[in-house]
Design an enzyme around this catalytic site. Structure first.
Site, PDB file in Angstrom:
ATOM      1  N   ARG A  73       0.789  -1.160  -0.079  1.00  0.00           N
ATOM      2  CA  ARG A  73       0.008   0.019   0.007  1.00  0.00           C
ATOM      3  C   ARG A  73       0.843   1.196  -0.092  1.00  0.00           C
ATOM      4  NH1 ARG A  73      -1.763   1.189   4.884  1.00  0.00           N
ATOM      5  NH2 ARG A  73      -2.197  -0.833   5.173  1.00  0.00           N
TER       6      ARG A  73
ATOM      7  N   TYR B  45     -16.689  17.259 -15.289  1.00  0.00           N
ATOM      8  CA  TYR B  45     -17.089  15.821 -15.609  1.00  0.00           C
ATOM      9  C   TYR B  45     -18.089  15.587 -14.307  1.00  0.00           C
ATOM     10  CZ  TYR B  45     -17.138  10.967 -14.264  1.00  0.00           C
ATOM     11  OH  TYR B  45     -17.663   9.545 -14.214  1.00  0.00           O
TER      12      TYR B  45
ATOM     13  N   ASP C  99      -7.609  19.381 -14.474  1.00  0.00           N
ATOM     14  CA  ASP C  99      -7.853  18.314 -14.935  1.00  0.00           C
ATOM     15  C   ASP C  99      -7.851  18.216 -16.448  1.00  0.00           C
ATOM     16  OD1 ASP C  99      -9.216  15.771 -16.062  1.00  0.00           O
ATOM     17  OD2 ASP C  99     -10.754  15.852 -14.428  1.00  0.00           O
TER      18      ASP C  99
ATOM     19  N   LYS D 180      -8.475   7.104 -19.482  1.00  0.00           N
ATOM     20  CA  LYS D 180      -8.920   7.966 -20.923  1.00  0.00           C
ATOM     21  C   LYS D 180      -7.703   7.600 -21.821  1.00  0.00           C
ATOM     22  CE  LYS D 180     -12.990   8.374 -19.191  1.00  0.00           C
ATOM     23  NZ  LYS D 180     -12.913   8.198 -17.860  1.00  0.00           N
TER      24      LYS D 180
END
Ligand code: PLP
Length: 385
Positions: free
Chosen positions: A52, A104, A176, A201
């Protein structure tokens, strides 16, 4: 490969963090599928203790993406939303964030339906005019969060102008950059303090893995985000890190083709008698075409267009064959979607009306198939409208 020698973009995409494995010479980076690492004695290890906290495949991806965006470091998360969530988690109750009003849909959903309950405040303004941002800044504003171009209306924000406003008031600007990818837009060079992506994306590019990244300009941001990776645990798995490392090797080649085909599809749609309006910054009649030419080095693959009604949109979307009807974008395959019922459903009818997302709006992410096939497919589907 040294970051400071600054080879070209495609070279860095292929080589930074992508060095052959020193142990075996394997050209492709290994996937370190391990949850923990053996230690020689208490406190003596090779720099890795628990997955982690850190993982060598993840380190490679973080180096690569930092280099492509021109940041000092990058931290990857389990999705684009987890990356945006990590940025918000850097704030404190009572802090205020100024956001673009056409983000978004998942971003305002996270802000309004999760973080507003923990005492963070959010304002939404049309950031295409930097004066709106300046007016919205309060004493407690810590962040300005924008997307440019916006999803799905393709409105631009002048990153340099908003960056100057933010610097004056000592507020961080977060961009973004999912729609453009670092290949076409470099927000840090234009004044952004952090860049976020849904790597799901264009960066990954093959519609086969979810992920997110925050690219930092200051070491303390990276330290805080590394702490959040460890403390909150929304890290990206080594396999998905590897998928992005593989995908990003062809980012430059893919983006060139996305852009070339995007321009042709936009022109085709703009000339089609059944289409009422096309939203694409590469078209000369886009109201911010000049800004697009200055701040982006290409116009990309994202186009929205107005079919006039839900019924028209539905007729078109039922008929497409090469284009796949589905959420998401940025894959090698052409994806076509209906923002009002998909990505922006969470805004509600009123919220969509306020920013101009109609029921007839269709969004296309132009893939890298033969463009003649994409055009022929759209032509036959538009005939059904
Ligand atoms: C611009 C933008 N930012 C963030 C996200 C969220 O990313 P993810 O789906 O990887 O969580 C998306 C998803 O579509 C997006 O389009």
């Amino acid at each position: 490969m040294k970051n400071n020698s600054r080879p070209g973009f495609a070279t860095r995409a292929i080589h930074v963090g992508q060095e052959p494995d020193p142990g075996t010479g394997a050209v492709a980076p290994p996937i370190f599928a391990t949850s923990t690492y053996v230690q020689e004695e208490i406190g003596k290890h090779k720099g890795y203790e628990y997955a982690r906290v850190s993982n060598p495949t993840r380190d490679r991806l973080e180096q690569n993406l930092a280099s492509l965006e021109g940041g000092v470091a990058a931290k990857v998360f389990s999705s684009g939303m987890a990356a945006i969530n990590a940025i918000v988690t850097m704030l404190k109750a009572g802090d205020h964030v100024v956001c673009g009003n056409n983000l978004y849909g998942g971003t305002p959903r996270l802000f309004n339906q999760v973080w507003a309950d923990f005492g963070l405040q959010f304002s939404y303004v049309d950031t295409s005019d930097a004066r709106h941002v300046e007016r919205a800044l309060n004493k407690n504003t810590r962040l300005v969060f924008i997307e440019t171009p916006t999803n799905p209306l393709m409105a631009l924000t002048d990153i340099r102008a908003v960056g100057a406003v933010c610097r004056k008031k000592k507020v961080d600007l977060v961009v973004d950059n999912t729609f453009m990818s670092p290949y076409f837009q470099q927000p840090i060079a234009l004044g952004a303090d952090m860049v976020v992506h849904s790597t799901t994306k264009f960066l990954n590019g093959h519609s086969d893995g979810l992920g997110g990244v925050v690219v930092c300009t200051r070491p303390e941001q990276a330290e805080k985000l590394a702490f959040l990776q460890k403390a909150a645990g929304a890290i990206l798995s080594p396999f998905e890190c590897w998928l992005i490392l593989r995908g990003v090797k062809t980012l430059a080649a893919r983006m060139k083709q996305h852009d070339e085909s995007g321009r042709l599809v936009a022109r085709f749609l703009a000339n089609h008698k059944k289409i009422r309006k096309v939203f694409y910054p590469g078209l000369p009649d886009h109201p911010q075409h000049e800004l697009a030419k200055q701040q982006m080095s290409g116009f990309g693959a994202m186009i929205s267009f107005e079919t006039g009604s839900l019924s028209n949109a539905n007729k078109l979307l039922r008929k497409v064959r090469v284009c796949s009807l589905g959420e998401s974008l940025g894959g090698v395959e052409t994806l076509i979607s209906h923002p009002a019922t998909m990505t922006h459903a969470a805004l509600g009818e009123k919220g969509r009306r306020e920013i101009g997302i109609t029921d007839g709006l269709v969004r296309i992410s132009v893939g890298i198939e033969d463009v003649e096939d994409i055009l022929e497919d759209l032509d036959q589907a538009l005939a059904a409208m």
